[in-house]
Design an enzyme around this catalytic site. Structure first.
Site, PDB file in Angstrom:
ATOM      1  N   LYS A  70      43.034  53.421  37.307  1.00 42.76           N
ATOM      2  CA  LYS A  70      41.579  53.437  37.308  1.00 42.76           C
ATOM      3  C   LYS A  70      41.063  54.041  36.005  1.00 42.76           C
ATOM      4  CE  LYS A  70      40.501  51.816  41.423  1.00 42.76           C
ATOM      5  NZ  LYS A  70      39.579  50.683  41.663  1.00 42.76           N
ATOM      6  N   LYS A  79      40.107  40.276  48.042  1.00 44.42           N
ATOM      7  CA  LYS A  79      40.301  41.215  49.148  1.00 44.42           C
ATOM      8  C   LYS A  79      39.857  40.516  50.419  1.00 44.42           C
ATOM      9  CE  LYS A  79      39.385  44.992  45.960  1.00 44.42           C
ATOM     10  NZ  LYS A  79      38.471  46.067  45.520  1.00 44.42           N
TER      11      LYS A  79
END
Length: 331
Positions: A109, A217
């Protein structure tokens, strides 16, 4: 959607849980989720707290699919997954990586609010130092501007990134960043994530030349079957990722990855390692860098131990009611 169960069938069997995390992720140390059982198994409803009813309705459709329809037949028995390093200080990277038993691929991240590009470079550099042969990918969650993304990716490409996930907002922004990188001789692949939340977006991404692959997703796309349709219509390679799900939600992501005709990249489904507890007696944790394709049933004792308080439970019941109304109006 077809075969929508009655609202009471969901609410009467609802378990709202709060899972403790070992590191901060999206600014939280507890992940809230609502779980329910249907004739085909267990489903999860866990849209992030800032999401409104319209966006959350796709997550409810995904949970209903899992509980009332089940999943398509798998094409593979295991799914390779990456390790995930949140936006931690570089000194904490080794502690995070210790939670995973294989490191062939690592997602890092970046662009965290309140942090600098120097923080990102230090974090990625530390992962590369520890894992010189691993495939590294970064995720900015659309936090950079186009100039910031170009500068950041020029620097981070020194670490031989596999791809950069959603460096900026929107399809136009992605296309511009990709164009600037190519003009500078930088071949870093661009992955679209937030830009594929609606079923029509992938086609626009492909037409605009905005990305080289898609991050998908199951929950935000309305379930496994709809996500498979999105990938097929886009004609682009896909990586299945987690939405920080419990093991129940991760089972849906694994089912999606298992049903894809092609799976060229490791998937971002190893996030159970970020929890210190989970709803299943045998959580969806990777062994040897891969997850087995299997169903997940919550453990009754774990559901009781992780149960959210009454106010939190009622808030989630209201979220389900609002999302359900949208599904009814769209059916």
């Amino acid at each position: 959607m077809r075969n929508l169960p009655a609202l009471d069938e969901i609410l009467d069997n609802l378990h709202v849980v709060s899972l403790p995390m070992s590191v901060t992720f999206r600014g939280v140390m507890h992940r809230e989720a609502a779980l329910f059982e249907g004739p085909a198994g267990w489903g999860e409803f866990s849209p992030f707290l800032e999401y409104g009813a319209q966006e959350a309705s796709a997550w409810l459709a995904s949970g209903i699919e899992a509980a009332w329809e089940g999943f398509p037949e798998p094409l593979r028995s295991q799914v390779p997954v990456n390790a995930t390093v949140p936006a931690v200080p570089s000194s904490d990277v080794v502690r995070v990586l210790e939670k995973y038993d294989a490191h062939h691929t690592v997602k890092i991240k970046v662009a965290e609010k309140g942090q600098s590009l120097e923080d990102d470079v230090a974090r990625v550099a530390e992962v590369r130092r520890l894992l010189p042969d691993a495939a590294l990918r970064i995720d900015a969650n659309a936090a950079w501007s186009v100039p910031e993304a170009f500068e950041a990716l020029q620097r981070l490409s020194d670490f031989e990134l596999q791809y950069a996930e959603q460096p900026v907002e929107g399809i136009e922004g992605l296309a511009r960043v990709r164009e600037m990188l190519r003009a500078a001789g930088d071949q870093t692949l661009i992955a679209a994530d937030e830009s594929v939340r609606k079923a029509t977006d992938p086609l626009a991404v492909a037409r605009a030349g905005a990305a080289d692959l898609l991050i998908i997703k199951a929950a935000p796309l309305g379930g496994v079957r709809n996500a498979l349709r999105v990938v097929a219509e886009s004609g682009m390679p896909a990586v299945v990722s987690s939405a920080l799900d419990t093991s129940v939600g991760l089972a849906a992501g694994v089912a999606l990855a298992a049903a894809l005709p092609e799976l060229p990249y490791a998937c971002g489904l190893g996030t159970a390692a970020l929890f210190t507890d989970d709803v299943a007696a045998q959580p969806m944790r990777a062994v040897g860098g891969a997850l087995d394709v299997r169903s997940v049933r919550p453990d009754p004792q774990r559901l009781r131990a992780l149960a959210a308080d009454a106010n939190t439970t009622e808030r989630w019941r209201e979220r389900i009611r609002a999302a359900y109304e949208i599904l009814v109006n769209n059916s």
